[in-house]
Design an enzyme around this catalytic site. Structure first.
Site, PDB file in Angstrom:
ATOM      1  CB  SER A 124      -0.917   0.023   1.189  1.00 54.63           C
ATOM      2  OG  SER A 124      -1.427   1.376   1.494  1.00 54.63           O
ATOM      3  CE1 TYR A 149      -3.988  -2.612   5.402  1.00 50.89           C
ATOM      4  CE2 TYR A 149      -3.301  -0.411   5.296  1.00 50.89           C
ATOM      5  CZ  TYR A 149      -3.738  -1.700   4.798  1.00 50.89           C
ATOM      6  OH  TYR A 149      -3.798  -1.427   3.212  1.00 50.89           O
ATOM      7  CE  LYS A 153      -1.424  -4.344   3.450  1.00 51.59           C
ATOM      8  NZ  LYS A 153      -1.982  -5.841   3.187  1.00 51.59           N
ATOM      9  CG  LEU A 200     -14.730   9.134  -0.696  1.00 49.40           C
ATOM     10  CD1 LEU A 200     -15.658  10.128   0.150  1.00 49.40           C
ATOM     11  CD2 LEU A 200     -13.684  10.387  -1.466  1.00 49.40           C
ATOM     12  NE  ARG A 292     -10.350   9.336   7.448  1.00 56.23           N
ATOM     13  CZ  ARG A 292     -10.504   8.263   6.406  1.00 56.23           C
ATOM     14  NH1 ARG A 292     -11.489   7.506   6.598  1.00 56.23           N
ATOM     15  NH2 ARG A 292      -9.730   8.221   5.586  1.00 56.23           N
ATOM     16  CG  ASP A 293      -7.391  12.277  14.849  1.00 57.28           C
ATOM     17  OD1 ASP A 293      -7.334  13.314  14.743  1.00 57.28           O
ATOM     18  OD2 ASP A 293      -7.750  11.669  16.185  1.00 57.28           O
TER      19      ASP A 293
HETATM   20  N1  UDP Z   1     -13.303  10.737   3.436  1.00 56.90           N
HETATM   21  C1  UDP Z   1     -14.029  11.501   3.557  1.00 56.90           C
HETATM   22  N2  UDP Z   1     -15.318  11.007   4.248  1.00 56.90           N
HETATM   23  C2  UDP Z   1     -15.416   9.733   4.058  1.00 56.90           C
HETATM   24  C3  UDP Z   1     -14.568   8.660   3.941  1.00 56.90           C
HETATM   25  C4  UDP Z   1     -13.199   9.337   3.315  1.00 56.90           C
HETATM   26  O1  UDP Z   1     -14.037  12.950   3.183  1.00 56.90           O
HETATM   27  O2  UDP Z   1     -16.551   9.284   5.017  1.00 56.90           O
HETATM   28  C5  UDP Z   1     -11.903  11.048   2.422  1.00 56.90           C
HETATM   29  C6  UDP Z   1     -10.767  10.923   3.392  1.00 56.90           C
HETATM   30  O3  UDP Z   1     -10.550  12.103   4.516  1.00 56.90           O
HETATM   31  C7  UDP Z   1      -9.668  10.737   2.474  1.00 56.90           C
HETATM   32  C8  UDP Z   1     -10.371  10.283   1.071  1.00 56.90           C
HETATM   33  O4  UDP Z   1     -11.707  10.339   1.362  1.00 56.90           O
HETATM   34  O5  UDP Z   1      -9.165  12.393   2.125  1.00 56.90           O
HETATM   35  C9  UDP Z   1     -10.032   8.922   0.908  1.00 56.90           C
HETATM   36  O6  UDP Z   1     -10.261   7.966   2.139  1.00 56.90           O
HETATM   37  P1  UDP Z   1     -10.204   6.707   2.253  1.00 56.90           P
HETATM   38  O7  UDP Z   1     -10.449   6.365   3.473  1.00 56.90           O
HETATM   39  O8  UDP Z   1     -11.275   5.968   1.044  1.00 56.90           O
HETATM   40  O9  UDP Z   1      -8.878   6.224   1.803  1.00 56.90           O
HETATM   41  P2  UDP Z   1      -7.544   6.587   2.429  1.00 56.90           P
HETATM   42  O10 UDP Z   1      -6.901   7.692   1.572  1.00 56.90           O
HETATM   43  O11 UDP Z   1      -7.741   6.985   3.465  1.00 56.90           O
HETATM   44  O12 UDP Z   1      -6.748   5.286   2.151  1.00 56.90           O
END
Ligand code: UDP
Length: 339
Positions: A124, A149, A153, A200, A292-293
């Protein structure tokens, strides 16, 4: 080739199995179905006209894995089987380290016993950690991550690198995925997480389906053009094809190679939301919420190495990703061809 696919009933695994079968490879799935459904095997058969061998058990079960290697002459393995929820890994680190590291070690040990020397590993972009500038290049230091997680990796990449040092006739390809979304064009395979989605696109699909009220966009004040995070979203079918190319490369090479699989382009959360609305003619209720943290403002791949080494590049558009995701989520069949 005869290819073992651990986690082959999951989101990326099932799409990869389709590409393997379509390319004429004999394919064996080991999956404990802890985060996948049995009918995926039927769906793979419906799409390809071929039924992969399927064994339901945890890839860390050494005795059963030995039986599979004893019953099939396996030429190569693709290792997907792992827990993958970032937030959950923070709450349950031991489970993540035990499960993810155990299955990788077990697979390697059994491969060694049976003289199998080709492995493609599902890594990843998280291994680049929070401090590398983007676009991420494979030679950047991949020494830290921001969740248990992610650390699994990093650690498995390390284990494979050390293993190849000790066994120079082995080939390990570490595929560093960016953000896979989208679904098979048949609408039969896709991302179907248990419970409320963390990622997302599955979240967007549940909102579009009316199962969740609205999307919360995590942060609107990032230093990006529209204030929302940017990611390198790629179509899961492109990603699956990347595994096929990696396998073909591994067939003729030794050593360890880390390779990014991404498009090389970043798009923002807001841009993806707008693209989804436009592609599917749906209005998506959303609000901008707090950050989000652990989220990084922006990152995407340098996709040169995959192009040069594997002859692979992503070809599906964001529109394809949005249309196929929704097609799968609503459980339908294609209304029109994909552009
Ligand atoms: N995101 C969001 N709302 C959600 C889920 C994700 O705004 O309900 C945003 C998150 O902050 C990131 C992007 O979507 O900028 C992709 O998040 P995801 O969890 O899909 O993948 P990541 O890049 O964290 O592995």
């Amino acid at each position: 080739m005869t290819v073992l696919v651990t986690g082959g009933a999951g989101y990326i695994g099932s799409h990869t199995v389709v590409e393997l079968l379509n390319a004429g490879h004999e394919t064996i799935i080991v999956d404990d179905l802890s985060n996948a459904k049995l009918d995926v095997i039927d769906r793979i058969e419906t799409i390809t006209g071929k039924r992969p061998a399927f064994y339901q058990f945890d890839a860390a079960d050494k005795e059963r894995l030995r039986d599979v290697f004893a019953n099939h002459k396996i030429d190569a393995a693709i290792h997907f089987a792992a827990f993958k929820a970032v937030g959950e890994s923070v709450r349950k680190p031991l489970q993540y380290y035990r499960n993810n590291i155990d299955s990788a070690l077990t697979l390697l040990e059994v491969m060694e016993e049976f003289g199998c020397k080709k492995l493609v590993f599902s890594s990843s972009a998280t291994v680049y950690g929070p401090n590398n500038p983007h676009p991420y290049k494979e030679e950047m230091p991949a020494i830290q991550s921001s969740s248990p997680y992610g650390w699994t990796k990093v650690m498995i990449e390390r284990i494979l690198t050390d293993y190849v040092t000790a066994h120079p006739d082995f080939c390990a390809i570490l595929l560093r995925y960016f953000n896979p979304i989208g679904a098979h064009e048949s609408g039969l395979l896709g991302d179907d997480p248990n419970g409320i989605p963390n990622n997302l696109m599955p979240y967007i699909c549940r909102v579009a389906a009316g199962q969740l009220e609205k999307l919360t966009i995590f942060g609107g004040d990032y230093p990006t053009p529209d204030g929302t995070c940017q990611r390198d979203y790629l179509h899961v079918v492109d990603l699956a094809v990347g595994h096929l190319k990696a396998l073909e490369y591994a067939e003729n090479h030794n050593g360890v190679e880390a390779i990014n699989l991404g498009t090389g382009n970043g798009i923002s959360v807001l841009e993806l939301v707008t693209a989804f609305e436009k592609a599917n003619n749906i209005k998506l209720p959303y609000v901008i919420g707090p950050r989000r943290d652990g989220d990084l403002p922006a990152f995407w791949a340098d996709a040169e190495k995959a192009r040069n080494l594997l002859g692979w590049e992503a070809s599906h558009s964001v529109k394809d990703m949005c249309r196929s995701s929704w097609l799968f989520a609503k459980g339908g069949t294609p209304e029109s061809s994909f552009s």
